[in-house]
Design an enzyme around this catalytic site. Structure first.
Site, PDB file in Angstrom:
ATOM      1  CE1 TYR A 155      -3.551   2.497   0.721  1.00 23.67           C
ATOM      2  CE2 TYR A 155      -2.397   3.288   2.527  1.00 23.67           C
ATOM      3  CZ  TYR A 155      -3.352   3.388   1.638  1.00 23.67           C
ATOM      4  OH  TYR A 155      -4.336   4.607   1.510  1.00 23.67           O
ATOM      5  CG  ASP A 250       5.883   3.521   0.825  1.00 23.03           C
ATOM      6  OD1 ASP A 250       5.990   4.261   2.133  1.00 23.03           O
ATOM      7  OD2 ASP A 250       4.829   3.380   0.787  1.00 23.03           O
ATOM      8  CE  LYS A 278       0.619   5.261   8.087  1.00 24.44           C
ATOM      9  NZ  LYS A 278       0.694   4.350   7.165  1.00 24.44           N
TER      10      LYS A 278
HETATM   11  C1  LIG Z   1       0.245   4.886   5.480  1.00 27.36           C
HETATM   12  C2  LIG Z   1       1.014   4.387   4.624  1.00 27.36           C
HETATM   13  C3  LIG Z   1       0.861   5.499   3.281  1.00 27.36           C
HETATM   14  C4  LIG Z   1       0.112   6.600   3.244  1.00 27.36           C
HETATM   15  O1  LIG Z   1       0.398   7.529   4.226  1.00 27.36           O
HETATM   16  P1  LIG Z   1      -1.027   8.231   4.296  1.00 27.36           P
HETATM   17  O2  LIG Z   1      -0.316   9.428   5.277  1.00 27.36           O
HETATM   18  O3  LIG Z   1      -1.948   7.768   4.996  1.00 27.36           O
HETATM   19  O4  LIG Z   1      -1.336   9.080   3.155  1.00 27.36           O
HETATM   20  C5  LIG Z   1       1.891   4.964   2.326  1.00 27.36           C
HETATM   21  N1  LIG Z   1       2.736   3.989   2.133  1.00 27.36           N
HETATM   22  C6  LIG Z   1       2.687   3.256   3.260  1.00 27.36           C
HETATM   23  C7  LIG Z   1       3.595   2.101   3.313  1.00 27.36           C
HETATM   24  C8  LIG Z   1       1.790   3.442   4.377  1.00 27.36           C
HETATM   25  O5  LIG Z   1       1.518   2.523   5.593  1.00 27.36           O
END
Ligand SMILES: *Cc1c(COP(=O)(O)O)cnc(C)c1O
Length: 441
Positions: A155, A250, A278
């Protein structure tokens, strides 16, 4: 007589939460501002939070929970950390946004580079979604190639190009997958399989000179926790280098968590670009992406790849983030997190011993997932075979025991440095009780 989960649930009063949710559903689609907050897949309506403190949450009905969701990752030091709160308060007195340069931007960029040496240049954004979306645009602009490779189940936020075979809420509420996302928006996204280098090699063979980047969560957190097998990340680094494609990590979840310098430090792999989110916001809306100077210099206004944000580098967000990073830089922080993570994982491994045939436990530092899955979980396909109905009952049982876990099988459990030994021991006891009831039936 043995108490069923639903009888146990009734002892906890959720009436205020239920009333709020009923009202919310009249004004907010599905009653929530992000699908993962809905308790739909676990057969309940969500609890409404009044406040958090350390490793605990207190809901509007006065129920207290040990929180192992940690706002989906940011609260690695627990809720309402006094130094983060006071940093935000002090900054707010001077104004909340200027849409102009502030000194903290320079400090933030330097601090990030100190944690992530591969991020020679950095740009701040407002969410993980923006970070990945912008990093991919930059990769396409820099390589002048159109295609990207992502992995089934990873994701990367909710921008269109990533909403194909995605994890997290997209997996949990899979009936909504792709609605509103045009074929053309995902036609340049190629899907490979995690822990399967052959699937990556094949895509490069089929599209020579056309692939701009490979993007992945180096440890998957959005199909539950799934670890890279030995040689997988190294293989991706080798293939992308050979093919002239960029490797994008990511690290929105793994950054500042798997180690001080994220998964790239832990596995000793140097990606070309890194996305953060985060933890870096200390609970405020922040993201960042960065990497090699030569690539980053292609961003506007220095280069031709456009990327912008009215609130990017916002003072409140940066002050919370910087306070967080200063706390993380203290020598005692990561050993404390490690100690908590080890204690938690060890206890879980011992208590699931009798259920080895029914569950699988994946753990990477403070991240873990208990899968209701008989088989090893090493990619999205194996994760999807988990018993989500059983997970729903496990969730309700845990909540009734005062433990707040993710309301979906396809998410991670987040241990924080703020959890006390007694929090973690109580979580173990609850797991033992709930699992024994679940499997005795
Ligand atoms: C949460 C998440 C995102 C998206 O971040 P948001 O601040 O919710 O837009 C992207 N990549 C990973 C791996 C995530 O866990």
């Amino acid at each position: 007589m043995k108490e069923s989960f639903d009888t146990a649930m009734k002892r906890q009063d959720h009436s205020r939460s239920e009333a709020l949710f009923a009202e919310a559903c009249k004004y907010i689609p599905g009653g929530v501002n992000s699908p993962v907050r809905a308790f739909k897949s676990v057969g309940m309506s969500p609890i409404y939070i009044d406040h958090g403190i350390g490793g605990h949450l207190i809901d509007v009905d006065g129920n207290e929970y040990i929180d192992v969701v940690s706002s989906w990752g940011p609260h690695i030091l627990g809720h309402a950390h006094p130094e983060i709160i006071s940093a935000v308060q002090e900054t707010a007195k001077k104004g909340t946004s200027f849409g102009a340069c502030i000194p903290m931007e320079v400090e933030m960029a330097k601090t990030i580079q100190d944690f992530f040496p591969t991020m020679e240049m950095v740009r701040m954004v407002n969410s993980g979604t923006e970070a990945t979306m912008s990093a991919v645009r930059l990769a396409r602009g820099y390589t002048e190639r159109p295609l990207i490779i992502k992995f089934d189940g990873c994701y990367h936020g909710h921008s269109d190009a990533f909403l194909v075979q995605a994890g997290s809420g997209v997996q949990t509420f899979s009936s909504v997958q792709n609605n509103g996302v045009t074929q053309s928006a995902v036609s340049e996204t190629l899907i490979a399989h995690f822990n399967d280098l052959t699937s990556v090699e094949q895509l490069f063979e089929e599209h020579p000179g056309q692939i701009a980047c490979v993007i992945l969560e180096p440890v998957m957190g959005n199909m539950g926790v799934i670890l890279p097998e030995e040689g997988f990340l190294e293989g991706l680094r080798r293939i992308t280098e050979r093919e002239g494609a960029l490797l994008i990590f990511d690290e929105v979840i793994t950054g500042f968590r798997l180690s001080r310098g994220g998964a790239q430090e832990h596995y000793k792999i140097r990606p070309d670009l890194t996305c953060l989110g985060k933890i870096i916001g200390g609970g405020l809306p922040v993201g960042a992406f960065g990497g090699k100077r030569e690539i980053m210099e292609h961003l506007s206004p220095q280069g031709a790849v456009y990327q912008a944000g009215t609130l990017s580098g916002n003072p409140l967000a940066l002050s919370a983030g910087l306070a967080m990073l200063h706390l993380l830089a203290k020598p005692e922080t990561y050993p404390q997190l490690q100690q908590n993570s080890d204690y938690f994982a060890k206890g879980v491994k011992a208590l699931i011993e009798p259920y080895k045939e029914q569950v699988t436990y994946n753990v990477s530092g403070s991240l873990s997932t208990l899968f209701f899955n008989k088989a090893e979980v090493k990619d999205a396909q194996s994760s999807r075979r988990s018993d989500t109905e059983l997970y729903a009952r496990y969730f309700r049982g845990m909540l009734a025991e005062g433990i707040y876990i993710a309301p979906s099988q396809f998410e991670a459990t987040f241990v924080s440095a703020a959890h006390t030994k007694s929090d973690l021991a109580r979580t173990h006891e609850a797991m033992q009780k709930v699992l024994s009831t679940l499997f005795a039936e």
